[in-house]
Design an enzyme around this catalytic site. Structure first.
Site, PDB file in Angstrom:
ATOM      1  N   SER A  12      10.258   3.523   5.759  1.00  0.00           N
ATOM      2  CA  SER A  12      10.616   4.640   4.881  1.00  0.00           C
ATOM      3  C   SER A  12      10.985   5.890   5.692  1.00  0.00           C
ATOM      4  O   SER A  12      12.110   6.383   5.631  1.00  0.00           O
ATOM      5  CB  SER A  12       9.445   4.927   3.935  1.00  0.00           C
ATOM      6  OG  SER A  12       9.713   6.063   3.152  1.00  0.00           O
ATOM      7  N   ASP A  23       0.017   4.131   9.117  1.00  0.00           N
ATOM      8  CA  ASP A  23      -1.062   4.843   9.803  1.00  0.00           C
ATOM      9  C   ASP A  23      -2.137   3.894  10.335  1.00  0.00           C
ATOM     10  O   ASP A  23      -2.673   4.111  11.421  1.00  0.00           O
ATOM     11  CB  ASP A  23      -1.676   5.880   8.861  1.00  0.00           C
ATOM     12  CG  ASP A  23      -0.658   6.956   8.518  1.00  0.00           C
ATOM     13  OD1 ASP A  23      -0.252   7.693   9.434  1.00  0.00           O
ATOM     14  OD2 ASP A  23      -0.242   7.044   7.346  1.00  0.00           O
ATOM     15  N   GLU A  24      -2.436   2.819   9.584  1.00  0.00           N
ATOM     16  CA  GLU A  24      -3.519   1.906   9.988  1.00  0.00           C
ATOM     17  C   GLU A  24      -3.150   1.117  11.246  1.00  0.00           C
ATOM     18  O   GLU A  24      -4.034   0.666  11.969  1.00  0.00           O
ATOM     19  CB  GLU A  24      -3.872   0.903   8.875  1.00  0.00           C
ATOM     20  CG  GLU A  24      -3.941   1.475   7.482  1.00  0.00           C
ATOM     21  CD  GLU A  24      -2.555   1.557   6.843  1.00  0.00           C
ATOM     22  OE1 GLU A  24      -2.128   2.700   6.595  1.00  0.00           O
ATOM     23  OE2 GLU A  24      -1.915   0.524   6.597  1.00  0.00           O
ATOM     24  N   GLN A  66      -1.212   2.299  13.722  1.00  0.00           N
ATOM     25  CA  GLN A  66      -0.878   3.172  14.858  1.00  0.00           C
ATOM     26  C   GLN A  66      -1.871   3.100  16.023  1.00  0.00           C
ATOM     27  O   GLN A  66      -1.439   3.029  17.179  1.00  0.00           O
ATOM     28  CB  GLN A  66      -0.710   4.618  14.383  1.00  0.00           C
ATOM     29  CG  GLN A  66       0.561   4.827  13.565  1.00  0.00           C
ATOM     30  CD  GLN A  66       0.732   6.266  13.104  1.00  0.00           C
ATOM     31  OE1 GLN A  66       0.026   7.158  13.580  1.00  0.00           O
ATOM     32  NE2 GLN A  66       1.659   6.499  12.189  1.00  0.00           N
ATOM     33  N   HIS A 104       2.160  12.388   9.849  1.00  0.00           N
ATOM     34  CA  HIS A 104       0.930  12.576   9.072  1.00  0.00           C
ATOM     35  C   HIS A 104      -0.198  12.723  10.092  1.00  0.00           C
ATOM     36  O   HIS A 104      -0.181  12.087  11.142  1.00  0.00           O
ATOM     37  CB  HIS A 104       0.719  11.365   8.157  1.00  0.00           C
ATOM     38  CG  HIS A 104      -0.565  11.391   7.378  1.00  0.00           C
ATOM     39  ND1 HIS A 104      -1.080  12.542   6.808  1.00  0.00           N
ATOM     40  CD2 HIS A 104      -1.425  10.390   7.052  1.00  0.00           C
ATOM     41  CE1 HIS A 104      -2.211  12.243   6.182  1.00  0.00           C
ATOM     42  NE2 HIS A 104      -2.442  10.953   6.312  1.00  0.00           N
ATOM     43  N   ASP A 156      -3.634  16.456   2.146  1.00  0.00           N
ATOM     44  CA  ASP A 156      -2.902  15.249   1.759  1.00  0.00           C
ATOM     45  C   ASP A 156      -3.853  14.227   1.145  1.00  0.00           C
ATOM     46  O   ASP A 156      -3.582  13.673   0.075  1.00  0.00           O
ATOM     47  CB  ASP A 156      -2.203  14.664   3.000  1.00  0.00           C
ATOM     48  CG  ASP A 156      -1.406  13.414   2.675  1.00  0.00           C
ATOM     49  OD1 ASP A 156      -0.274  13.567   2.181  1.00  0.00           O
ATOM     50  OD2 ASP A 156      -1.902  12.308   2.905  1.00  0.00           O
ATOM     51  N   GLU A 208      -3.873  13.152  -2.964  1.00  0.00           N
ATOM     52  CA  GLU A 208      -3.626  11.787  -3.460  1.00  0.00           C
ATOM     53  C   GLU A 208      -4.855  11.205  -4.143  1.00  0.00           C
ATOM     54  O   GLU A 208      -4.727  10.451  -5.102  1.00  0.00           O
ATOM     55  CB  GLU A 208      -3.077  10.873  -2.341  1.00  0.00           C
ATOM     56  CG  GLU A 208      -3.995  10.606  -1.188  1.00  0.00           C
ATOM     57  CD  GLU A 208      -3.254  10.171   0.084  1.00  0.00           C
ATOM     58  OE1 GLU A 208      -2.047  10.414   0.198  1.00  0.00           O
ATOM     59  OE2 GLU A 208      -3.905   9.605   0.969  1.00  0.00           O
TER      60      GLU A 208
HETATM   61  P1  NDP Z   1       6.624   2.063   6.534  1.00  0.00           P
HETATM   62  O1  NDP Z   1       5.524   1.160   6.126  1.00  0.00           O
HETATM   63  O2  NDP Z   1       7.719   2.335   5.572  1.00  0.00           O
HETATM   64  O3  NDP Z   1       7.343   1.515   7.866  1.00  0.00           O
HETATM   65  C1  NDP Z   1       6.686   0.799   8.814  1.00  0.00           C
HETATM   66  C2  NDP Z   1       7.628   0.443   9.960  1.00  0.00           C
HETATM   67  O4  NDP Z   1       6.803   0.117  11.070  1.00  0.00           O
HETATM   68  C3  NDP Z   1       8.497  -0.773   9.681  1.00  0.00           C
HETATM   69  O5  NDP Z   1       9.761  -0.588  10.250  1.00  0.00           O
HETATM   70  C4  NDP Z   1       7.739  -1.891  10.393  1.00  0.00           C
HETATM   71  O6  NDP Z   1       8.583  -2.902  10.874  1.00  0.00           O
HETATM   72  C5  NDP Z   1       7.162  -1.147  11.571  1.00  0.00           C
HETATM   73  N1  NDP Z   1       5.977  -1.823  12.099  1.00  0.00           N
HETATM   74  C6  NDP Z   1       4.867  -2.230  11.425  1.00  0.00           C
HETATM   75  N2  NDP Z   1       4.004  -2.812  12.259  1.00  0.00           N
HETATM   76  C7  NDP Z   1       4.579  -2.798  13.489  1.00  0.00           C
HETATM   77  C8  NDP Z   1       4.183  -3.267  14.771  1.00  0.00           C
HETATM   78  N3  NDP Z   1       3.015  -3.901  14.948  1.00  0.00           N
HETATM   79  N4  NDP Z   1       5.016  -3.062  15.817  1.00  0.00           N
HETATM   80  C9  NDP Z   1       6.195  -2.433  15.644  1.00  0.00           C
HETATM   81  N5  NDP Z   1       6.632  -1.962  14.451  1.00  0.00           N
HETATM   82  C10 NDP Z   1       5.835  -2.156  13.399  1.00  0.00           C
HETATM   83  O7  NDP Z   1       5.950   3.433   7.027  1.00  0.00           O
HETATM   84  P2  NDP Z   1       6.166   4.903   6.427  1.00  0.00           P
HETATM   85  O8  NDP Z   1       7.517   5.388   6.776  1.00  0.00           O
HETATM   86  O9  NDP Z   1       5.715   4.946   5.001  1.00  0.00           O
HETATM   87  O10 NDP Z   1       5.060   5.725   7.242  1.00  0.00           O
HETATM   88  C11 NDP Z   1       5.277   6.147   8.579  1.00  0.00           C
HETATM   89  C12 NDP Z   1       4.517   7.426   8.812  1.00  0.00           C
HETATM   90  O11 NDP Z   1       5.081   8.453   7.989  1.00  0.00           O
HETATM   91  C13 NDP Z   1       3.045   7.376   8.452  1.00  0.00           C
HETATM   92  O12 NDP Z   1       2.341   8.168   9.359  1.00  0.00           O
HETATM   93  C14 NDP Z   1       3.000   8.023   7.063  1.00  0.00           C
HETATM   94  O13 NDP Z   1       1.746   8.622   6.763  1.00  0.00           O
HETATM   95  C15 NDP Z   1       4.064   9.082   7.227  1.00  0.00           C
HETATM   96  N6  NDP Z   1       4.664   9.602   5.998  1.00  0.00           N
HETATM   97  C16 NDP Z   1       5.174   8.726   5.077  1.00  0.00           C
HETATM   98  C17 NDP Z   1       5.794   9.206   3.955  1.00  0.00           C
HETATM   99  C18 NDP Z   1       6.439   8.268   2.997  1.00  0.00           C
HETATM  100  O14 NDP Z   1       7.053   8.755   2.063  1.00  0.00           O
HETATM  101  N7  NDP Z   1       6.392   6.954   3.156  1.00  0.00           N
HETATM  102  C19 NDP Z   1       5.886  10.659   3.668  1.00  0.00           C
HETATM  103  C20 NDP Z   1       5.418  11.484   4.755  1.00  0.00           C
HETATM  104  C21 NDP Z   1       4.799  10.951   5.851  1.00  0.00           C
HETATM  105  P3  NDP Z   1       8.563  -4.436  10.358  1.00  0.00           P
HETATM  106  O15 NDP Z   1       9.778  -4.589   9.494  1.00  0.00           O
HETATM  107  O16 NDP Z   1       8.634  -5.235  11.599  1.00  0.00           O
HETATM  108  O17 NDP Z   1       7.286  -4.638   9.596  1.00  0.00           O
HETATM  109 MG    MG Z   2      -0.694  10.753   1.664  1.00  0.00          MG
END
Ligand code: NDP
Ligand code: MG
Ligand code: MG
Length: 340
Positions: A27, A82-83, A85, A107, A190, A194
């Site tokens: 996202s 986040d989990e 990271q 975040h 935050d 939520e």
């Molecule tokens: P998503 O769940 O949308 O994206 C996760 C991405 O990480 C995917 O591209 C996934 O790839 C990749 N990924 C997962 N596991 C691994 C791994 N082991 N190694 C490499 N890549 C991996 O995350 P968000 O965008 O929702 O969240 C990202 C951050 O942004 C968080 O800190 C969140 O709190 C923050 N945030 C999110 C908002 C939102 O609207 N979603 C708003 C503001 C902040 P794959 O396809 O391989 O699984």
């Molecule tokens: Mg939140």
């Protein structure tokens, strides 16, 4: 008064000659990477092999394993769940995170609750857009932007603020406003928002209203419309013009009912409970519980999720939304979860 920066206040030159690695292409990640690239920033993407990897390559990015991306980049945005990271940081980022590089978060959870503890010679800051990734992307493409929060946690060379503001500007946030905060404030507010209002508060309010009507003999379909479906109409009005515009727009009968009954639902006891929830967030009790739940592979999370899916409102809603294809967004993930 809150400190706000706009495009004219920000010198994007701070990113000149630097390589940004966006780690994750979900996202937030896809929106950051594409917006930065179109703003002229040198961007690479860090991932594991899989779906996102293919998508990022299709969008024209150079994609690398996370460790290699860390080696190549000056600035790393952790756009990962986040989990996940802390584990990825420990195994793939930390070994290549040399002095002077920047670690950026969207975040504050992992820094504020010490799940990631970067070395002191690394910049640590936050750029957190106040909207989901697809809105961050769509508004940028239309020439506008989503406001963002920024915060500085570590600034060993006195450059973190310039880098944070330049990053925020180049994803489009400077068109709307870049607001100063701290990791503590962003994380705690935050989580509170939520839990007490947006997700926990709203879902329980909707279910309690739905159950009350159904138990009193009204049709579940009608109860669904009154307690869930119409929520959007009210929230849209609040979003556009605050509580006063929503109240101006609804009927006087609805407004009088709001004044008479709202305080019977959200009582002093409710507010006292909100203070308790906030205390659990501030003390780290909530964070500790969630970290342990993840370490145990989420037994309680999965059990509650299953129970919630079995609530009557799920089936009624799925049937009614079939009649209203116009309200449906992209729900592929949701459907597969419900089938599990
Ligand atoms: P998503 O769940 O949308 O994206 C996760 C991405 O990480 C995917 O591209 C996934 O790839 C990749 N990924 C997962 N596991 C691994 C791994 N082991 N190694 C490499 N890549 C991996 O995350 P968000 O965008 O929702 O969240 C990202 C951050 O942004 C968080 O800190 C969140 O709190 C923050 N945030 C999110 C908002 C939102 O609207 N979603 C708003 C503001 C902040 P794959 O396809 O391989 O699984
Ligand atoms: Mg939140
Ligand atoms: Mg009504």
């Amino acid at each position: 008064m809150v400190e706000v920066y706009y495009n004219n206040d920000v010198n994007e030159g701070a990113l000149q000659g630097k390589t940004v690695a966006v780690i994750g292409f979900g996202s937030q990640g896809h929106a950051h990477a594409l917006n930065l690239k179109e703003s002229g920033v040198d961007v690479i993407v860090g991932l594991r092999r899989g779906k996102s990897w293919e998508k990022a390559e299709q969008e024209g990015f150079n994609v690398h394993e996370v460790k290699e991306a860390t080696e190549k980049a000056d600035i790393l945005m952790l756009a990962l769940p986040d989990e996940t990271q802390p584990g990825i940081y420990e195994n793939q980022i930390k070994p290549a995170l040399t002095a002077g590089k920047s670690l950026v978060f969207a975040h504050g959870f992992n820094i504020h609750f010490s799940q990631i503890q970067p070395p002191s010679d690394v910049n640590v800051f936050m750029v957190a857009p106040k909207g989901p990734g697809h809105i961050v992307r769509r508004t940028y493409e239309s020439g506008a932007g989503v406001p963002a929060l920024y915060a500085i946690e570590q600034d060993p060379h006195g450059e973190a603020k310039d880098l944070a503001l330049a990053y925020a500007k180049q994803i489009g946030a400077g068109r709307a406003g870049i607001i100063a905060t701290t990791f503590r404030e962003e994380t705690e507010t935050d989580l509170f928002g939520e839990q007490a209002v947006l997700c926990g508060g709203t879902t329980e309010l909707v279910k309690a209203g739905f159950e009350t009507l159904v138990e009193a003999g009204y049709q579940p379909e009608v109860a669904y419309f009154e307690c869930l479906h119409e929520m959007k109409l009210i929230v849209d009005l609040m979003y556009e013009g605050g509580l006063e515009y929503m109240r101006y727009s609804i009927s006087d009968t609805a407004q009088w009912g709001d004044f008479q009954s709202g305080k019977r639902i959200i009582t002093e006891d409710t507010k006292q409970e909100m203070r308790e929830i906030l205390k659990d967030i501030q003390s780290g009790k909530f964070a500790k519980g969630w970290i342990l739940e993840n370490q145990a592979n989420r037994p309680e999370f999965n059990a509650i999720n299953q129970r919630e899916l079995e609530h009557e409102i799920t089936a009624v809603g799925q049937k009614l939304r079939e009649m209203m294809p116009f309200v449906k967004g992209d729900q592929k993930g949701v459907v597969s979860r419900a089938e599990n």
